[in-house]
Design a protein around this motif. Structure first.
Motif, PDB file in Angstrom:
ATOM      1  N   PRO A  41     -28.078   8.786  -2.821  1.00 49.15           N
ATOM      2  CA  PRO A  41     -27.051   7.430  -2.580  1.00 49.15           C
ATOM      3  C   PRO A  41     -25.869   8.135  -2.821  1.00 49.15           C
ATOM      4  O   PRO A  41     -24.800   7.562  -2.112  1.00 49.15           O
ATOM      5  N   ASP A  42     -25.276   9.015  -3.794  1.00 47.15           N
ATOM      6  CA  ASP A  42     -23.761   9.278  -3.945  1.00 47.15           C
ATOM      7  C   ASP A  42     -23.429   9.826  -2.565  1.00 47.15           C
ATOM      8  O   ASP A  42     -22.230   9.847  -2.222  1.00 47.15           O
ATOM      9  N   SER A  43     -24.159  10.866  -2.171  1.00 43.81           N
ATOM     10  CA  SER A  43     -23.823  11.625  -1.023  1.00 43.81           C
ATOM     11  C   SER A  43     -23.658  10.760   0.373  1.00 43.81           C
ATOM     12  O   SER A  43     -22.787  10.825   1.299  1.00 43.81           O
ATOM     13  N   LEU A  44     -24.459   9.751   0.399  1.00 43.55           N
ATOM     14  CA  LEU A  44     -24.281   8.532   1.472  1.00 43.55           C
ATOM     15  C   LEU A  44     -23.055   8.007   1.580  1.00 43.55           C
ATOM     16  O   LEU A  44     -22.412   7.702   2.458  1.00 43.55           O
ATOM     17  N   VAL A  45     -22.627   7.702   0.215  1.00 45.09           N
ATOM     18  CA  VAL A  45     -21.448   6.881  -0.017  1.00 45.09           C
ATOM     19  C   VAL A  45     -20.029   7.597   0.090  1.00 45.09           C
ATOM     20  O   VAL A  45     -19.205   7.389   0.937  1.00 45.09           O
ATOM     21  N   ASN A  46     -20.323   8.870  -0.224  1.00 45.45           N
ATOM     22  CA  ASN A  46     -19.073   9.806  -0.205  1.00 45.45           C
ATOM     23  C   ASN A  46     -18.839  10.658   1.055  1.00 45.45           C
ATOM     24  O   ASN A  46     -17.780  11.275   1.218  1.00 45.45           O
ATOM     25  N   ASN A  47     -20.004  10.466   1.867  1.00 42.03           N
ATOM     26  CA  ASN A  47     -19.959  11.323   3.028  1.00 42.03           C
ATOM     27  C   ASN A  47     -20.284  10.463   4.183  1.00 42.03           C
ATOM     28  O   ASN A  47     -21.342  10.662   5.184  1.00 42.03           O
ATOM     29  N   ARG A  48     -19.891   9.395   4.442  1.00 48.73           N
ATOM     30  CA  ARG A  48     -20.067   8.191   5.176  1.00 48.73           C
ATOM     31  C   ARG A  48     -19.707   8.833   6.883  1.00 48.73           C
ATOM     32  O   ARG A  48     -20.804   8.509   7.636  1.00 48.73           O
ATOM     33  N   VAL A  49     -18.772   9.547   7.059  1.00 47.37           N
ATOM     34  CA  VAL A  49     -18.416  10.230   8.235  1.00 47.37           C
ATOM     35  C   VAL A  49     -19.530  11.025   8.615  1.00 47.37           C
ATOM     36  O   VAL A  49     -20.276  10.728   9.882  1.00 47.37           O
ATOM     37  N   GLY A  50     -19.988  11.925   7.990  1.00 47.06           N
ATOM     38  CA  GLY A  50     -21.016  12.797   8.400  1.00 47.06           C
ATOM     39  C   GLY A  50     -22.523  12.052   8.643  1.00 47.06           C
ATOM     40  O   GLY A  50     -23.130  12.416   9.540  1.00 47.06           O
ATOM     41  N   PHE A  51     -22.820  10.930   7.867  1.00 47.55           N
ATOM     42  CA  PHE A  51     -23.791  10.196   8.050  1.00 47.55           C
ATOM     43  C   PHE A  51     -23.811   9.355   9.404  1.00 47.55           C
ATOM     44  O   PHE A  51     -24.945   9.497  10.192  1.00 47.55           O
ATOM     45  N   GLU A  52     -22.770   8.886   9.583  1.00 44.95           N
ATOM     46  CA  GLU A  52     -22.623   8.273  11.082  1.00 44.95           C
ATOM     47  C   GLU A  52     -22.653   9.229  12.267  1.00 44.95           C
ATOM     48  O   GLU A  52     -23.176   8.853  13.208  1.00 44.95           O
ATOM     49  N   GLU A  53     -22.291  10.401  11.914  1.00 39.63           N
ATOM     50  CA  GLU A  53     -22.310  11.264  13.101  1.00 39.63           C
ATOM     51  C   GLU A  53     -23.500  11.642  13.394  1.00 39.63           C
ATOM     52  O   GLU A  53     -24.082  11.741  14.800  1.00 39.63           O
ATOM     53  N   LEU A  54     -24.426  11.658  12.402  1.00 38.35           N
ATOM     54  CA  LEU A  54     -25.802  12.024  12.468  1.00 38.35           C
ATOM     55  C   LEU A  54     -26.623  10.756  13.141  1.00 38.35           C
ATOM     56  O   LEU A  54     -27.318  10.770  14.278  1.00 38.35           O
TER      57      LEU A  54
END
Length: 277
Positions: free
Chosen positions: A140-153
């Motif tokens: 959950p924390d990494s999903l909030v703090n790394n939205r750019v990486g999440f959306e790129e994947l």
């Protein structure tokens, strides 16, 4: 010609005109047209023809399906996906895509649906699965703090899935929203980190100011010591050079020739005492 025959001809011409209008259409450059046969057990799955411009066909045995090839924007209904541990995140996606030219026949063979129905079912499933699969790899924390990486994947998975179905991915807006409780915890954590950084910066600034003050004070003290040492050295040199004879010579050099006197009765005496050789 009898009225009955005129009526029959009129009806025939009308029916012919209606049939002509129903059996003719046009496919402009912004669309891809396919002519599909209604005859046979496969109902056109193997008998599809790409067509452009003015098209004449028999509406009793075939029909024309058109797919736009320009950019399509689809705003899907929101859905939720879970991160590691089961925390649910809301996704409200808007997809921009277009049909790859020459792929209209393949899309129809595969789905046999019009584009709006393909969007609401097939494309929505592709979008949902892409977000679900990627979200499961994030805490959950990494999903909030790394939205750019999440959306790129997510975009990478969407690009491949849409290409396999004859569509070209352009971009997507996720509008990712975490649970309110999680967002409050993350905000509090970020605030604490920011406060700690601010305090560290303040301590560093005060330490630097103190070091500057010490340096200045040391410089002033050193300057005073040097000044005092120089003055003491000068006085020492003066003491060594001011002998009685030199003092008397300096006095004579400044004498204007008048003899100082003192009145003791009627006698007078000089104040000069010459050294006896």
């Amino acid at each position: 010609m009898s009225k009955l025959r005129i009526a029959i001809w009129s009806v025939g011409l009308l029916l012919g005109f209606i049939l002509l209008t129903k059996s003719c259409t046009t496919v402009d450059a912004s669309h891809e047209g396919i002519k599909v046969s209604k005859i046979g057990s496969d109902r056109g799955a193997n008998d599809i023809e790409n067509v452009t411009g003015w098209i004449f066909y028999n509406p009793l045995t075939s029909f024309i399906e058109q797919y736009p090839t320009f950019t399509q924007t689809k705003d899907f209904e929101p859905f939720t996906v879970s991160a590691k541990g089961g925390t649910l995140f809301k996704i409200d996606p808007t997809l921009n895509y277009h049909l790859v030219k020459g792929q209209g026949a393949n899309v129809y063979r595969k789905y046999r649906k019009e584009l709006p129905e393909i969007e609401d079912n097939i494309l929505r499933t592709i979008v949902y699965n892409s977000y679900r699969d990627v979200a499961n790899t994030f805490t959950p924390d990494s999903l909030v703090n790394n939205r750019v990486g999440f959306e790129e994947l997510v975009e990478s998975k969407l690009r491949k899935a849409l290409t396999d179905d004859g569509f070209a991915f352009e971009n997507i807006t996720s509008n990712l929203t975490p649970p309110e409780s999680l967002q409050a915890m993350i905000d509090a954590k970020n605030t604490a980190v920011q406060n700690a950084l601010r305090l560290n910066n303040q301590v560093a600034a005060e330490k630097a100011s103190a070091e500057i003050a010490v340096t200045k004070a040391s410089g002033l003290a050193r300057a005073k010591i040097i000044e005092a040492e120089a003055e003491a050295r000068a006085n020492e040199l003066k003491q060594k050079t001011l002998t009685p004879l030199l003092i008397q010579q300096q006095w004579i050099a400044k004498w204007n020739g008048s003899l100082p006197t003192t009145q003791l009765g009627t006698s007078s005496s000089t104040m000069i005492q010459l050294p006896i050789k």
